[in-house]
Design a protein around this motif. Structure first.
Motif, PDB file in Angstrom:
ATOM      1  N   LEU A   1       8.316  -0.369  -6.637  1.00 47.57           N
ATOM      2  CA  LEU A   1       7.997  -1.546  -5.825  1.00 47.57           C
ATOM      3  C   LEU A   1       6.832  -2.386  -6.358  1.00 47.57           C
ATOM      4  O   LEU A   1       6.821  -3.601  -6.165  1.00 47.57           O
ATOM      5  N   ALA A   2       5.852  -1.763  -6.994  1.00 42.36           N
ATOM      6  CA  ALA A   2       4.645  -2.504  -7.397  1.00 42.36           C
ATOM      7  C   ALA A   2       4.952  -3.751  -8.224  1.00 42.36           C
ATOM      8  O   ALA A   2       4.318  -4.804  -8.002  1.00 42.36           O
ATOM      9  N   PRO A   3       5.901  -3.707  -9.170  1.00 45.39           N
ATOM     10  CA  PRO A   3       6.168  -4.923  -9.949  1.00 45.39           C
ATOM     11  C   PRO A   3       6.645  -6.101  -9.110  1.00 45.39           C
ATOM     12  O   PRO A   3       6.556  -7.257  -9.547  1.00 45.39           O
ATOM     13  N   GLN A   4       7.161  -5.824  -7.906  1.00 43.69           N
ATOM     14  CA  GLN A   4       7.678  -6.903  -7.055  1.00 43.69           C
ATOM     15  C   GLN A   4       6.593  -7.527  -6.181  1.00 43.69           C
ATOM     16  O   GLN A   4       6.814  -8.586  -5.587  1.00 43.69           O
ATOM     17  N   PHE A   5       5.419  -6.885  -6.066  1.00 44.66           N
ATOM     18  CA  PHE A   5       4.396  -7.348  -5.121  1.00 44.66           C
ATOM     19  C   PHE A   5       3.233  -8.039  -5.847  1.00 44.66           C
ATOM     20  O   PHE A   5       2.983  -7.788  -7.027  1.00 44.66           O
ATOM     21  N   ARG A   6       2.537  -8.875  -5.074  1.00 39.81           N
ATOM     22  CA  ARG A   6       1.371  -9.584  -5.624  1.00 39.81           C
ATOM     23  C   ARG A   6       0.314  -8.599  -6.087  1.00 39.81           C
ATOM     24  O   ARG A   6      -0.315  -8.758  -7.137  1.00 39.81           O
ATOM     25  N   SER A   7       0.092  -7.544  -5.294  1.00 36.44           N
ATOM     26  CA  SER A   7      -0.906  -6.525  -5.633  1.00 36.44           C
ATOM     27  C   SER A   7      -0.546  -5.237  -4.907  1.00 36.44           C
ATOM     28  O   SER A   7       0.250  -5.244  -3.959  1.00 36.44           O
ATOM     29  N   THR A   8      -1.131  -4.141  -5.363  1.00 40.10           N
ATOM     30  CA  THR A   8      -0.830  -2.834  -4.770  1.00 40.10           C
ATOM     31  C   THR A   8      -2.106  -2.019  -4.654  1.00 40.10           C
ATOM     32  O   THR A   8      -2.915  -1.985  -5.592  1.00 40.10           O
ATOM     33  N   VAL A   9      -2.286  -1.373  -3.509  1.00 42.84           N
ATOM     34  CA  VAL A   9      -3.385  -0.418  -3.352  1.00 42.84           C
ATOM     35  C   VAL A   9      -2.776   0.969  -3.136  1.00 42.84           C
ATOM     36  O   VAL A   9      -1.857   1.141  -2.337  1.00 42.84           O
ATOM     37  N   LEU A  10      -3.267   1.911  -3.908  1.00 39.80           N
ATOM     38  CA  LEU A  10      -2.795   3.291  -3.814  1.00 39.80           C
ATOM     39  C   LEU A  10      -3.877   4.119  -3.151  1.00 39.80           C
ATOM     40  O   LEU A  10      -5.031   4.114  -3.598  1.00 39.80           O
ATOM     41  N   LEU A  11      -3.508   4.840  -2.103  1.00 43.13           N
ATOM     42  CA  LEU A  11      -4.484   5.659  -1.388  1.00 43.13           C
ATOM     43  C   LEU A  11      -4.185   7.139  -1.634  1.00 43.13           C
ATOM     44  O   LEU A  11      -3.053   7.587  -1.437  1.00 43.13           O
ATOM     45  N   GLY A  12      -5.192   7.875  -2.082  1.00 45.58           N
ATOM     46  CA  GLY A  12      -5.027   9.307  -2.304  1.00 45.58           C
ATOM     47  C   GLY A  12      -6.303  10.054  -1.941  1.00 45.58           C
ATOM     48  O   GLY A  12      -7.330   9.448  -1.643  1.00 45.58           O
ATOM     49  N   ARG A  13      -6.225  11.369  -1.970  1.00 46.32           N
ATOM     50  CA  ARG A  13      -7.410  12.172  -1.641  1.00 46.32           C
ATOM     51  C   ARG A  13      -8.344  12.307  -2.841  1.00 46.32           C
ATOM     52  O   ARG A  13      -9.542  12.471  -2.688  1.00 46.32           O
ATOM     53  N   ASP A  14      -7.776  12.255  -4.040  1.00 42.40           N
ATOM     54  CA  ASP A  14      -8.554  12.436  -5.267  1.00 42.40           C
ATOM     55  C   ASP A  14      -8.549  11.099  -6.025  1.00 42.40           C
ATOM     56  O   ASP A  14      -7.511  10.658  -6.514  1.00 42.40           O
ATOM     57  N   LEU A  15      -9.742  10.465  -6.126  1.00 44.99           N
ATOM     58  CA  LEU A  15      -9.804   9.121  -6.714  1.00 44.99           C
ATOM     59  C   LEU A  15      -9.372   9.121  -8.179  1.00 44.99           C
ATOM     60  O   LEU A  15      -8.665   8.222  -8.626  1.00 44.99           O
TER      61      LEU A  15
ATOM     62  N   ALA B   1       0.861  -1.189   0.000  1.00 47.27           N
ATOM     63  CA  ALA B   1       0.000   0.000   0.000  1.00 47.27           C
ATOM     64  C   ALA B   1       0.895   1.235   0.000  1.00 47.27           C
ATOM     65  O   ALA B   1       1.936   1.255   0.662  1.00 47.27           O
ATOM     66  N   VAL B   2       0.496   2.241  -0.755  1.00 48.75           N
ATOM     67  CA  VAL B   2       1.212   3.517  -0.758  1.00 48.75           C
ATOM     68  C   VAL B   2       0.190   4.614  -0.472  1.00 48.75           C
ATOM     69  O   VAL B   2      -0.782   4.784  -1.225  1.00 48.75           O
ATOM     70  N   VAL B   3       0.402   5.333   0.613  1.00 47.63           N
ATOM     71  CA  VAL B   3      -0.476   6.447   0.994  1.00 47.63           C
ATOM     72  C   VAL B   3       0.188   7.745   0.525  1.00 47.63           C
ATOM     73  O   VAL B   3       1.360   7.985   0.805  1.00 47.63           O
ATOM     74  N   GLY B   4      -0.573   8.571  -0.178  1.00 44.91           N
ATOM     75  CA  GLY B   4       0.005   9.755  -0.798  1.00 44.91           C
ATOM     76  C   GLY B   4       0.607   9.402  -2.152  1.00 44.91           C
ATOM     77  O   GLY B   4       1.660   9.901  -2.539  1.00 44.91           O
ATOM     78  N   ALA B   5      -0.097   8.544  -2.872  1.00 41.59           N
ATOM     79  CA  ALA B   5       0.467   7.947  -4.083  1.00 41.59           C
ATOM     80  C   ALA B   5       0.520   8.894  -5.269  1.00 41.59           C
ATOM     81  O   ALA B   5       1.156   8.568  -6.275  1.00 41.59           O
TER      82      ALA B   5
END
Length: 355
Positions: free
Chosen positions: A171-185, A155-159
């Motif tokens: 980092l995302a290519p190395q992980f099974r999945s990634t969630v990006l958290l931001g204020r503006d969808l 997970a990356v907050v402030g993506a």
């Protein structure tokens, strides 16, 4: 010898009250009103930095009398630029060749571009080395706790910010999945669309599935709380002011929170200013400014809202050449000991057994 300067500022109005106790009787608003009429000034001289190549540098901390709260007010932007440029003018007068923008002074407005256009010396935000050390810290923590990125969610907050976006890209290519958290969808989804197996969110509850979390928002306040975190998670908090609530340190011994970007500086550095780190260590953004001076790279290096992967690789190479390296982990102003890591490792093993 090339010389450097670095901008420091109080994270909160109470920080100023700690330096000037008489201010402690005043409310935050009154302290900030006093700060507004103060001018930037020299905080300390920095000596003793010596590269493993034998190159040397020295510099100064320049104090910017503004809190993040003051800088975030839109009506204050021009005043903020003026004050940061004044820091650069002071640095130039002292003989500095390059100045680094610390904490919120690197975030406000256009990320140093306007300041650089008005400065007679080179400017960098230090964000490239901050990204490099955040990634290195996250991978090192994974190895300590037995986290396999290929089987885990990141997970990356402030993506959508410069540091968060580049951390996610690397980092995302190395992980099974990634969630990006931001204020503006919409803006966050645009970043997610560039990455493999990534999705966007504005809901902190979506962090609950992440085993590795890098948080680097410019919220200027706590936004990651105990209830947002998975058992056994690794959290790298790069933001200043910090994103992770101090409640996590008290309520979640099963989670490892580390401060991003604590770097061991080569030589025998004397900062002559206590910013809360052990002797001989500094923030990664500070270190980027120092190593550029050591490397005779007197140029605007990291500016604006984008940090390229190439910049991260280049600054990592410069760091290695001059002997800068990631320091031991720190969490909420304290060193992380083996017992803390063992508790998190044990929590992860219990989850694995019951899964």
């Amino acid at each position: 010898m090339k010389k450097f300067a670095f901008v420091v500022h109080p994270i909160a109005a109470r920080d100023a009250a700690r330096k000037y106790p008489l201010l402690g009787i005043l409310p935050d608003g009154a302290i900030e009103a006093i700060m507004r009429i103060k001018k930037p000034s020299v905080v300390s001289q920095i000596t003793g930095i010596e590269s493993t190549t034998g190159a040397k540098t020295e510099g100064w901390f320049i104090g910017l009398p503004m809190t993040p709260h003051m800088m975030m007010e839109p009506s204050n932007l021009d005043f903020t630029y003026d004050q940061i440029v004044r820091c650069a003018e002071i640095a130039e007068g002292l003989g500095a060749d390059i100045i680094g923008l610390g904490a919120f002074s690197s975030v406000v407005g256009d990320g140093g571009i306007t300041v650089a256009s008005r400065s007679k010396i080179a400017v960098t935000t230090g964000n490239a080395y901050t990204v490099a050390t955040a990634i290195e810290g996250a991978i090192k923590a994974c190895n300590l706790l037995g986290v396999n990125p290929a089987d885990s969610e990141l997970a990356v907050v402030g993506a959508t910010g410069s540091i968060g976006k580049t951390c996610a890209k690397v980092l995302a290519p190395q992980f099974r999945s990634t969630v990006l958290l931001g204020r503006d969808l919409e803006r966050t989804a645009a970043v997610a669309d560039e990455l493999p197996r990534a999705r966007a969110s504005t809901n902190p509850t979506d962090l609950k599935g992440a085993e590795v979390l890098i948080t680097v928002s410019s919220a200027g306040k706590e936004i990651v709380f105990p209830e947002n975190l998975a058992i056994g998670a690794v959290v790298v908090d790069v933001a200043r002011p910090r994103d992770v609530s101090v409640r996590v340190s008290k309520e979640r011994p099963d989670v490892l929170v580390i401060e991003g970007g604590v770097v061991k500086v080569p030589g025998k550095p004397e900062f002559n200013f206590n910013f809360g780190f052990p002797a001989g260590t500094a923030y990664a953004c500070m270190s980027e400014t120092m190593m550029l001076a050591l490397d005779d790279r007197i140029e605007n290096f990291t500016l604006g809202k984008e940090v390229s992967v190439q910049q991260v690789e280049e600054i990592s190479s410069i760091a290695a050449r001059h002997g800068f390296e990631l320091s031991s982990f720190r969490s909420f102003e304290r060193a992380v000991d083996e017992a803390t890591i063992a508790k998190v490792r044990e929590a992860r093993q219990k989850v694995a057994v019951t899964a």
